[in-house]
Write a protein that holds these residues in place. Structure first.
Motif, PDB file in Angstrom:
ATOM      1  N   ALA A  89      32.768  -5.153  -4.876  1.00 34.46           N
ATOM      2  CA  ALA A  89      33.360  -5.841  -6.028  1.00 34.46           C
ATOM      3  C   ALA A  89      33.703  -4.891  -7.164  1.00 34.46           C
ATOM      4  O   ALA A  89      34.427  -5.267  -8.085  1.00 34.46           O
ATOM      5  CB  ALA A  89      32.395  -6.918  -6.531  1.00 34.46           C
ATOM      6  N   GLU A  90      33.173  -3.657  -7.099  1.00 35.10           N
ATOM      7  CA  GLU A  90      33.375  -2.665  -8.162  1.00 35.10           C
ATOM      8  C   GLU A  90      32.937  -3.211  -9.516  1.00 35.10           C
ATOM      9  O   GLU A  90      33.681  -3.186 -10.497  1.00 35.10           O
ATOM     10  CB  GLU A  90      34.829  -2.189  -8.200  1.00 35.10           C
ATOM     11  N   ILE A  91      31.722  -3.742  -9.521  1.00 37.49           N
ATOM     12  CA  ILE A  91      31.124  -4.208 -10.771  1.00 37.49           C
ATOM     13  C   ILE A  91      29.739  -3.597 -10.903  1.00 37.49           C
ATOM     14  O   ILE A  91      29.146  -3.149  -9.918  1.00 37.49           O
ATOM     15  CB  ILE A  91      31.023  -5.744 -10.833  1.00 37.49           C
ATOM     16  N   LEU A  92      29.215  -3.578 -12.130  1.00 36.44           N
ATOM     17  CA  LEU A  92      27.953  -2.903 -12.375  1.00 36.44           C
ATOM     18  C   LEU A  92      27.189  -3.590 -13.503  1.00 36.44           C
ATOM     19  O   LEU A  92      27.679  -3.651 -14.629  1.00 36.44           O
ATOM     20  CB  LEU A  92      28.228  -1.444 -12.753  1.00 36.44           C
ATOM     21  N   PRO A  93      25.999  -4.151 -13.228  1.00 37.77           N
ATOM     22  CA  PRO A  93      25.164  -4.673 -14.314  1.00 37.77           C
ATOM     23  C   PRO A  93      24.741  -3.522 -15.221  1.00 37.77           C
ATOM     24  O   PRO A  93      24.191  -2.524 -14.752  1.00 37.77           O
ATOM     25  CB  PRO A  93      23.958  -5.270 -13.580  1.00 37.77           C
ATOM     26  N   MET A  94      25.000  -3.671 -16.505  1.00 36.70           N
ATOM     27  CA  MET A  94      24.774  -2.548 -17.411  1.00 36.70           C
ATOM     28  C   MET A  94      23.566  -2.761 -18.324  1.00 36.70           C
ATOM     29  O   MET A  94      22.733  -1.894 -18.472  1.00 36.70           O
ATOM     30  CB  MET A  94      26.012  -2.323 -18.282  1.00 36.70           C
ATOM     31  N   LEU A  95      23.492  -3.889 -18.976  1.00 36.81           N
ATOM     32  CA  LEU A  95      22.426  -4.135 -19.934  1.00 36.81           C
ATOM     33  C   LEU A  95      21.864  -5.532 -19.710  1.00 36.81           C
ATOM     34  O   LEU A  95      22.581  -6.436 -19.283  1.00 36.81           O
ATOM     35  CB  LEU A  95      22.952  -4.027 -21.372  1.00 36.81           C
ATOM     36  N   GLU A  96      20.620  -5.709 -20.015  1.00 39.91           N
ATOM     37  CA  GLU A  96      20.012  -7.012 -19.823  1.00 39.91           C
ATOM     38  C   GLU A  96      19.079  -7.313 -20.986  1.00 39.91           C
ATOM     39  O   GLU A  96      18.386  -6.431 -21.486  1.00 39.91           O
ATOM     40  CB  GLU A  96      19.229  -7.023 -18.510  1.00 39.91           C
ATOM     41  N   ASP A  97      19.077  -8.576 -21.410  1.00 41.53           N
ATOM     42  CA  ASP A  97      18.053  -9.024 -22.341  1.00 41.53           C
ATOM     43  C   ASP A  97      17.539 -10.366 -21.840  1.00 41.53           C
ATOM     44  O   ASP A  97      17.829 -10.769 -20.715  1.00 41.53           O
ATOM     45  CB  ASP A  97      18.590  -9.116 -23.778  1.00 41.53           C
ATOM     46  N   ASP A  98      16.785 -11.050 -22.646  1.00 43.41           N
ATOM     47  CA  ASP A  98      16.160 -12.284 -22.176  1.00 43.41           C
ATOM     48  C   ASP A  98      17.149 -13.418 -21.960  1.00 43.41           C
ATOM     49  O   ASP A  98      16.849 -14.383 -21.263  1.00 43.41           O
ATOM     50  CB  ASP A  98      15.086 -12.742 -23.180  1.00 43.41           C
ATOM     51  N   SER A  99      18.315 -13.319 -22.562  1.00 40.76           N
ATOM     52  CA  SER A  99      19.215 -14.468 -22.539  1.00 40.76           C
ATOM     53  C   SER A  99      20.527 -14.235 -21.794  1.00 40.76           C
ATOM     54  O   SER A  99      21.227 -15.187 -21.469  1.00 40.76           O
ATOM     55  CB  SER A  99      19.553 -14.893 -23.966  1.00 40.76           C
ATOM     56  N   ALA A 100      20.881 -12.987 -21.500  1.00 40.29           N
ATOM     57  CA  ALA A 100      22.170 -12.729 -20.858  1.00 40.29           C
ATOM     58  C   ALA A 100      22.171 -11.351 -20.221  1.00 40.29           C
ATOM     59  O   ALA A 100      21.279 -10.537 -20.446  1.00 40.29           O
ATOM     60  CB  ALA A 100      23.309 -12.840 -21.872  1.00 40.29           C
ATOM     61  N   ILE A 101      23.215 -11.106 -19.414  1.00 42.95           N
ATOM     62  CA  ILE A 101      23.370  -9.808 -18.777  1.00 42.95           C
ATOM     63  C   ILE A 101      24.814  -9.350 -18.970  1.00 42.95           C
ATOM     64  O   ILE A 101      25.745 -10.168 -18.961  1.00 42.95           O
ATOM     65  CB  ILE A 101      23.003  -9.872 -17.276  1.00 42.95           C
TER      66      ILE A 101
END
Length: 527
Positions: A89-101
């Motif tokens: 998919a050429e996507i990358l999770p970059m940052l995460e917090d308690d409510s969203a990514i």
């Protein structure tokens, strides 16, 4: 939600002095002609630096632009998302917090794919923009699959890349695909042998040898194809799947590619789809007028289940798309779930199955029901859960279209009952089952004796042989009572039901199809 208008983005780049008017027109013309996204066209032509291009894209779409320092290597490992899926998919999770990514992509059109990640993780997601190089580089870091390739040296990889980008190799691969398109092939098979590779085209459902690739060119051809589909060029021990596009005589050809390790090397199969040559027209598919009227009557019912039955390669998907194109209007909401999405239908919401994030037919179908659809198309009913949801959807007023792998229309009834659908529920929701086969027609030039037009095969083109089981009161009552297949046939024949064998006999007597072809496709002896 971000939306990329190519013309407006080009004007944005020009106003920011990133490209000239000449470059703008050149990129626009090439993008339209080849169907390549505008940002990829700009990169391929070297008109804008990659970092500059994607920073401008992010600013244009009012999205965050992210780079390597924003990435946490542990995040991909901690999330239950397949690395292979992220690469495809050429996507990358970059940052995460308690409510969203935050999910980075280089393709601003990837809304559905990014939302599927949020659906899987049960978290809201926001889109960010990153360069393709950043995403590929970061996904390759700490990849166990990459670390297992200790037997592949950097020199070997450089050599494979050099072979893949060699001018004669590029021309050879382009010639193979162009010849296949010209021949009307649906698939190209490149099969490794002991001393060479055979190239075979599947034309009208029949494989025939087109050429041979010498041993000295085989590795470079395979490497070139892998580069086109963005596959791992050094991986030869595991099967791989990918997608590519190529322009042939002004048409953009979509390619689905599959590799398979064999005893003499890798075998590659290319599924070709020429979107400009797709005819979603009943008559063009070979349906007689009486059958067209029957199908359209069922497809225009306000609710119920309509199935198309048959083996792989019998044209089921094209039939469903033709039905959908007839239903498509601003007055209806149509949603599909497919694996894969083969044709793009403007105005239709199409969902891709993604097992890597647990986006199965059944799970997608449950989500679709919350989207207030009028018509739902399910690529295939293959298990109890999907069958049950489809029937329940029909009960609450939806029209559900799908395919099922059975030999004939009557067997589809038995199959659904075997999947756990109660006969009384099936009789209340099933509207019809169309079973079909594609058979090669006699060449009109030589009348079957073999000529240059048909490649000495005696056949040219295909038509459809079909049968349609409609839910008449007699058929519905027989199903509800648990009647046998013979009882179903008897009930159906009271309203003019004809089997595929009946129609095949008519086509044979008309001279349109020869007996040997019908024997091959239907497995029934015709004399």
């Amino acid at each position: 939600m971000a939306y990329l208008n190519s013309s407006e983005f080009l004007e944005w780049l020009q106003s920011n002095e990133k490209i000239t008017q000449t470059a703008l027109q050149r990129a626009k013309n090439a993008s339209i002609k080849t169907g390549t996204p505008i940002e990829k066209t700009l990169l391929e032509f070297g008109l804008v630096d990659e970092d500059d291009l994607y920073q401008e894209l992010a600013e244009f779409l009012d999205l965050r632009f992210v780079t390597e320092p924003d990435f946490s290597p542990e995040l991909v490992e901690n999330l239950s998302v397949s690395r292979d899926f992220l690469k495809r998919a050429e996507i990358l999770p970059m940052l995460e917090d308690d409510s969203a990514i935050l999910v980075a992509t280089s393709d601003p059109r990837a809304h559905e794919t990014i939302q599927s990640v949020g659906f899987h993780l049960r978290l809201p997601v926001r889109m960010a923009i990153a360069t393709p190089t950043t995403i590929k580089t970061l996904l390759a870091q700490n990849d166990p699959a990459s670390e297992s390739k200790e037997d592949v040296s950097d020199f070997d990889i450089e050599r494979l890349n050099a072979l893949a980008n060699d001018g004669p190799t590029i021309k050879l691969v382009n010639d193979i695909v162009s010849d296949a398109v010209r021949a009307g092939a649906s698939d190209v098979h490149i099969e490794a042998g002991e001393s060479s590779a055979a190239v075979r085209f599947r034309v009208d459902g029949h494989l025939r040898t087109a050429r041979t690739v010498p041993e000295g060119q085989r590795a470079s051809v395979i490497s070139r194809l892998k580069v086109m589909a963005d596959l791992n060029i050094s991986e030869k021990r595991r099967p791989q799947d990918g997608r590519a596009q190529i322009s042939v005589r002004g048409s953009v050809i979509d390619i689905r590619m599959s590799t398979l390790p064999t005893q003499f090397g890798e075998s590659i199969v290319l599924r070709l789809l020429d979107r400009s040559n797709v005819s979603l027209n009943w008559a063009a598919l070979g349906y007689e007028q009486t059958r067209i009227e029957q199908i359209e009557r069922i497809a225009n019912m306000p609710n119920g289940v309509f199935l198309v039955a048959g083996p792989t390669g019998s044209g089921k998907t094209t039939t469903l798309y033709t039905a959908l194109s007839g239903l498509n209007s601003t007055a209806r909401k149509i949603v599909t779930v497919e694996d894969p999405i083969e044709y793009t239908l403007p105005g239709v919401n199409q969902v891709q199955v993604e097992p890597a994030v647990e986006m199965t037919f059944a799970r997608a179908l449950r989500a679709i029901l919350r989207q207030d659809p009028d018509v739902i198309m399910v690529g295939e009913i293959r298990d109890h859960e999907t069958a049950e949801i489809a029937v329940r959807a029909a009960l609450v007023g939806r029209l559900v279209l799908s395919t099922i792998h059975t030999n004939d229309s009557l067997s589809a009834v038995t199959r659904l009952i075997d999947l756990g659908i109660p006969p009384y529920l099936l009789s209340a929701t099933l509207r019809g089952v169309l079973s079909q086969r594609l058979v090669r027609t006699v060449c009109v030039t030589c009348q079957g004796s073999g000529c240059e037009t048909c490649g000495d095969s005696g056949t040219k083109g295909r038509t459809v042989v079909s049968e349609l089981l409609e839910m008449t009161p007699a058929v519905s009552s027989t199903i509800s009572d648990g009647g046998t297949k013979d009882a179903l046939v008897q009930a159906a024949r009271t309203r003019g039901f004809r089997t595929m064998q009946d129609q095949a006999n008519e086509l044979k007597h008309s001279g349109k199809i020869n007996a040997s072809e019908l024997n091959r496709v239907l497995g029934i002896e015709f004399s």
